[in-house]
Scaffold this motif. Structure first.
Motif, PDB file in Angstrom:
ATOM      1  N   ALA A 413      21.865 -20.340 -42.024  1.00 33.27           N
ATOM      2  CA  ALA A 413      21.690 -19.428 -43.308  1.00 33.27           C
ATOM      3  C   ALA A 413      21.947 -18.012 -42.747  1.00 33.27           C
ATOM      4  CB  ALA A 413      21.331 -19.852 -44.195  1.00 33.27           C
ATOM      5  N   ASN A 414      21.499 -17.918 -42.451  1.00 32.78           N
ATOM      6  CA  ASN A 414      21.500 -16.544 -41.326  1.00 32.78           C
ATOM      7  C   ASN A 414      21.618 -15.490 -40.231  1.00 32.78           C
ATOM      8  OD1 ASN A 414      18.544 -15.346 -43.665  1.00 32.78           O
ATOM      9  ND2 ASN A 414      18.478 -17.650 -43.067  1.00 32.78           N
ATOM     10  N   GLY A 415      23.479 -16.473 -39.943  1.00 32.27           N
ATOM     11  CA  GLY A 415      23.551 -15.993 -39.232  1.00 32.27           C
ATOM     12  C   GLY A 415      23.147 -15.482 -37.719  1.00 32.27           C
ATOM     13  N   LEU A 416      21.635 -16.678 -37.079  1.00 31.62           N
ATOM     14  CA  LEU A 416      21.016 -16.437 -36.107  1.00 31.62           C
ATOM     15  C   LEU A 416      21.990 -17.002 -34.689  1.00 31.62           C
ATOM     16  CD1 LEU A 416      18.052 -16.315 -37.711  1.00 31.62           C
ATOM     17  CD2 LEU A 416      18.782 -14.405 -37.746  1.00 31.62           C
ATOM     18  N   ALA A 417      21.846 -16.780 -33.554  1.00 28.90           N
ATOM     19  CA  ALA A 417      21.657 -17.563 -32.073  1.00 28.90           C
ATOM     20  C   ALA A 417      20.563 -18.215 -31.541  1.00 28.90           C
ATOM     21  CB  ALA A 417      22.795 -16.765 -31.181  1.00 28.90           C
ATOM     22  N   ILE A 418      20.948 -19.859 -31.487  1.00 30.86           N
ATOM     23  CA  ILE A 418      19.980 -20.358 -30.477  1.00 30.86           C
ATOM     24  C   ILE A 418      20.078 -19.990 -29.550  1.00 30.86           C
ATOM     25  CG2 ILE A 418      19.333 -23.380 -30.638  1.00 30.86           C
ATOM     26  CD1 ILE A 418      20.150 -22.987 -32.826  1.00 30.86           C
ATOM     27  N   VAL A 419      18.831 -20.294 -28.953  1.00 33.55           N
ATOM     28  CA  VAL A 419      18.356 -19.743 -27.206  1.00 33.55           C
ATOM     29  C   VAL A 419      17.467 -21.590 -27.050  1.00 33.55           C
ATOM     30  CG1 VAL A 419      17.518 -18.540 -25.417  1.00 33.55           C
ATOM     31  CG2 VAL A 419      18.996 -17.581 -27.579  1.00 33.55           C
ATOM     32  N   GLU A 420      17.967 -21.488 -25.951  1.00 35.93           N
ATOM     33  CA  GLU A 420      17.180 -22.877 -25.633  1.00 35.93           C
ATOM     34  C   GLU A 420      16.472 -22.757 -23.644  1.00 35.93           C
ATOM     35  OE1 GLU A 420      16.936 -27.896 -25.345  1.00 35.93           O
ATOM     36  OE2 GLU A 420      18.359 -26.844 -26.813  1.00 35.93           O
ATOM     37  N   SER A 421      15.384 -22.484 -23.657  1.00 30.68           N
ATOM     38  CA  SER A 421      14.844 -22.315 -22.855  1.00 30.68           C
ATOM     39  C   SER A 421      15.143 -23.893 -21.833  1.00 30.68           C
ATOM     40  CB  SER A 421      13.410 -21.989 -22.814  1.00 30.68           C
ATOM     41  OG  SER A 421      12.798 -23.208 -23.078  1.00 30.68           O
ATOM     42  N   PRO A 422      14.718 -23.503 -20.462  1.00 28.65           N
ATOM     43  CA  PRO A 422      14.420 -24.650 -19.762  1.00 28.65           C
ATOM     44  C   PRO A 422      12.496 -24.981 -19.233  1.00 28.65           C
ATOM     45  CG  PRO A 422      14.676 -22.224 -18.660  1.00 28.65           C
ATOM     46  CD  PRO A 422      14.339 -22.255 -19.259  1.00 28.65           C
ATOM     47  N   ALA A 423      13.246 -26.306 -19.146  1.00 28.46           N
ATOM     48  CA  ALA A 423      11.775 -27.278 -19.329  1.00 28.46           C
ATOM     49  C   ALA A 423      10.607 -26.545 -18.636  1.00 28.46           C
ATOM     50  CB  ALA A 423      11.573 -28.862 -18.914  1.00 28.46           C
ATOM     51  N   VAL A 424       9.598 -26.027 -18.863  1.00 28.52           N
ATOM     52  CA  VAL A 424       8.641 -25.080 -18.690  1.00 28.52           C
ATOM     53  C   VAL A 424       7.287 -25.900 -18.417  1.00 28.52           C
ATOM     54  CG1 VAL A 424      10.099 -22.863 -17.933  1.00 28.52           C
ATOM     55  CG2 VAL A 424       9.005 -23.454 -20.081  1.00 28.52           C
ATOM     56  N   SER A 425       6.208 -25.287 -18.003  1.00 30.61           N
ATOM     57  CA  SER A 425       5.085 -25.715 -18.347  1.00 30.61           C
ATOM     58  C   SER A 425       4.457 -23.869 -18.984  1.00 30.61           C
ATOM     59  CB  SER A 425       4.244 -25.648 -17.337  1.00 30.61           C
ATOM     60  OG  SER A 425       3.947 -24.387 -16.548  1.00 30.61           O
ATOM     61  N   ALA A 426       2.680 -24.856 -19.491  1.00 35.33           N
ATOM     62  CA  ALA A 426       2.506 -23.566 -20.869  1.00 35.33           C
ATOM     63  C   ALA A 426       2.361 -22.016 -19.805  1.00 35.33           C
ATOM     64  CB  ALA A 426       0.671 -24.016 -21.381  1.00 35.33           C
ATOM     65  N   ALA A 427       2.282 -22.315 -18.560  1.00 36.67           N
ATOM     66  CA  ALA A 427       2.062 -20.915 -17.910  1.00 36.67           C
ATOM     67  C   ALA A 427       3.250 -20.375 -17.808  1.00 36.67           C
ATOM     68  CB  ALA A 427       1.529 -21.418 -16.543  1.00 36.67           C
ATOM     69  N   GLY A 428       4.585 -20.982 -18.492  1.00 39.79           N
ATOM     70  CA  GLY A 428       6.339 -20.333 -17.955  1.00 39.79           C
ATOM     71  C   GLY A 428       7.064 -20.652 -16.449  1.00 39.79           C
TER      72      GLY A 428
END
Length: 649
Positions: A413-428
């Motif tokens: 609805a807002n014309g936004l782009a989706i970004v998906e992260s790799p599988a990471v831990s809580a510490a990144g």
């Protein structure tokens, strides 16, 4: 209330009670524009305390604590509510809220009142409500109130309460000082010289004697299984809400630029500015005495310091007459702009007391041509328009979430782009990929992304306050699991050897410490250690030198100042590298000449704490005067709710 934005250390109690407006301005300034509702009086929830003829509701207290927690999270994103409330923080906030209300009630009881003019001036002075022309914007003010579901009446009531509290406590703290006899012992602690020796027992001196068996390794692996467990991994899906998403809606027209130029003669027309300092005293007699001390030969700064004011208290900065009038009142500004450069005004009565102003410098500023100012005004307007558009976008997305719309629908609805992260831990981190670094936008999303349950709805999270936000949802979750022993056997062996070597090094260091405490010299004790060790190194220093290290103090050096004369202390080396033995052999007091400046420094250091103590006593007296009764059951109910899993809606 406004002291939050002016960094006045004297306002200790009042800031906790004026949550409503303080939180509005915090949200406007710091960009926390989603997922919050304002507190206020008249809640339907029962009272946690009755003070005089008013009360504090459970809802009000809960919102106050949540607002403080939100502010703390801006500085410490990983902070959670249980940690925030630990160590007596909750009880302190309850006491301060009750004390602030009691002070306001006491002020009313003795006949004090806040005028509409005072309240209007406080609101107009908040920078967050200033438009691109530098003046108060009614539109920005009303927009902030609407966004936080507040009313002008409640905000004015909060500010009026702050003004009443200032009328009570400023006379108490304004001229506070501390005698030499009180601060001299502390100054001597800063200036005394401590001499001693530091010896080191490294784990490398004992590692060669450790040979683990297979059973040792299996036992160590099992007892430290948390160390050898892969953390939970998550993929996070997010859509950015930033300036780039609203830039096209934020281009100012030439007419808008010209309108700002014409509306700001204080900024662009020819004008006079003055660099000013001021003191505000509770009565005319003290103000006249202050002026007399300056006329008698003291500098303005010396007279202010003698009256208990620091440079931060007296500094006004560079102002036009109109700007200073909005801050201090027309009469004070007129006197300040009638005085010559270097001059000091006679005392002038203001809403907060009697004011004496010093003119540090006078500057004549030529007009800025429109063509010269145009680019700067355009840039300011772009930012203002982007701020508004970004705020609207974040509010729109939040409203959609509140109405039950899902992540994908809102993105579309807002014309936004989706970004998906790799599988990471809580510490990144990604196990097995030590070189991996998460994207800058992902870093601030890790904490809320791992705090959420996998089936929780999406949420709006700040990335950079005022600049970037994200619509965040949890993707795939990989549970944590132990790493098979065979895959970490070499690591387990290295950890086992290091652990046993550390135990042996500590045992040796403890034995050496005991010998030194019994009277053996450090040199002799280390020379006869069961393993070969370097000789202890002499050391010397003062506490004041540690203060200048800004927290980067080696642990054994810090121990030199926490060990009693003639004794020895054991200190672990960073990174498990071994153990220090620290011995203090001599303490030399500072002479009077070296101590003199330290006494004043100690006085300045302890004055805020002394003012806090006076304020606490004043708060206690106000509670007694107006009558304050707590409902401990209701208070603990608020605490329990705050520690629950359900966030504030």
């Amino acid at each position: 209330m406004l002291s939050i934005f002016r960094n006045n250390p004297k306002i200790v109690i009042a800031i906790f009670a004026i949550v409503t407006i303080a939180f509005v301005v915090t949200l406007v300034d710091k960009g926390g524009m989603s997922g919050f509702t304002g507190g206020g009086s008249g809640s339907s929830t029962g009272a946690i305390a009755t003070i005089g003829d008013t009360s504090i509701s459970a809802d009000d207290l809960e919102q106050q604590v949540r607002n403080r927690f939100a502010q703390a999270q801006q500085q410490q994103p990983t902070l959670d509510m249980p940690t925030f409330l630990s160590g007596g923080t909750f009880e302190q906030l309850v006491d301060q809220s009750i004390g602030a209300t009691a002070m306001e009630q006491y002020a009313r009881q003795i006949g004090l009142a806040a005028s509409d003019k005072q309240i209007n001036g406080q609101i107009a002075g908040i920078p967050a409500f200033h438009g691109p022309d530098g003046k108060f914007s009614q539109q920005l003010y009303e927009g902030a109130l609407q966004q936080q579901h507040l009313t002008d009446k409640s905000v004015r009531a909060d500010i009026g309460g702050t003004i009443l509290r200032q009328m009570i406590y400023l006379p108490v703290t304004g001229a506070q000082t501390l005698p030499d006899g009180l601060v001299k012992p502390y100054a001597n602690l800063f200036m005394e010289t401590r001499s001693g020796e530091i010896g080191f027992v490294p784990i490398s001196a004992t590692q060669g004697s450790v040979t683990p068996s297979a059973a040792d390794l299996q036992g160590f692996y099992k007892s430290h299984i948390a160390v050898y467990t892969t953390p939970e991994l998550r993929t996070l899906r997010y859509a950015l809400l930033g300036r780039e998403q609203v830039a096209a809606k934020a281009i100012p027209t030439d007419a808008e630029i010209k309108q700002v130029y014409d509306a700001n003669p204080d900024k662009y027309a020819a004008r006079e500015t003055r660099d000013l300092s001021q003191v505000v005293l509770p009565d005319e007699a003290k103000a006249k005495a202050f002026k007399a001390s300056v006329a008698g030969g003291k500098s303005f700064a010396e007279a202010a310091q003698a009256a208990g004011f620091s440079a931060a208290d007296t500094g006004v900065g560079v102002k036009t007459q109109n700007q200073f009038a909005q801050q201090a009142g027309a009469a004070v500004a007129a006197a300040a702009f009638a005085a010559p450069q270097g001059g000091v005004t006679d005392p002038v009565k203001s809403d907060f007391g009697w004011v004496v102003v010093k003119v540090n410098a006078v500057s004549k500023i030529a007009a800025t041509p429109y063509d010269t100012a145009k680019a700067q005004i355009a840039g300011d307007l772009v930012k203002t328009k982007q701020d508004k558009a970004l705020s609207d976008l974040v509010a729109k997305v939040q409203d959609a979430l509140d109405n039950g719309q899902g992540f994908a629908d809102i993105v579309k609805a807002n014309g936004l782009a989706i970004v998906e992260s790799p599988a990471v831990s809580a510490a990144g981190q990604i196990p097995g990929q030590p070189a991996f670094k998460p994207a800058p936008d992902l870093l601030p999303l890790l904490q809320p992304g791992f705090k959420a349950n996998p089936d929780d709805p999406a949420s709006v999270q700040p990335i950079t306050p005022d600049e970037r936000y994200a619509l965040l949802a949890v993707g795939h979750v990989t549970p944590s699991a132990p790493i098979p022993f065979a895959q970490v056997q070499d690591r387990v062996k290295a950890d086992f050897v290091a652990s046993r070597a550390n135990d042996q090094a500590k045992a040796i260091a403890t034995a050496l410490q005991a010998k030194v405490k019994a009277g053996t010299s450090m040199a002799e004790a280390f020379a006869h250690a069961p393993v070969k060790l370097d000789a202890p190194k002499p050391t010397e220093g003062r506490r004041i030198d540690l203060a200048r290290m800004q927290g980067n103090i080696p642990p054994p050096v810090a121990a030199l100042f926490s060990t009693t004369l003639g004794s020895a202390q054991l200190v672990a080396a960073p990174g498990g590298q071994g153990w220090y033995v620290v011995h203090v052999g001599k303490v030399t007091p500072a002479d009077d000449k070296a101590l003199a400046p330290a006494i004043q420094e100690a006085r300045n250091h302890f004055l805020p704490a002394a003012n806090d103590e006076y304020l606490q006593q004043l708060s206690t007296a106000a509670k007694i005067a107006v009558g304050a009764k707590r409902d401990e059951g209701a208070i603990q109910g608020v605490r329990a709710k705050l520690l629950g899993a359900t966030p504030a809606q």
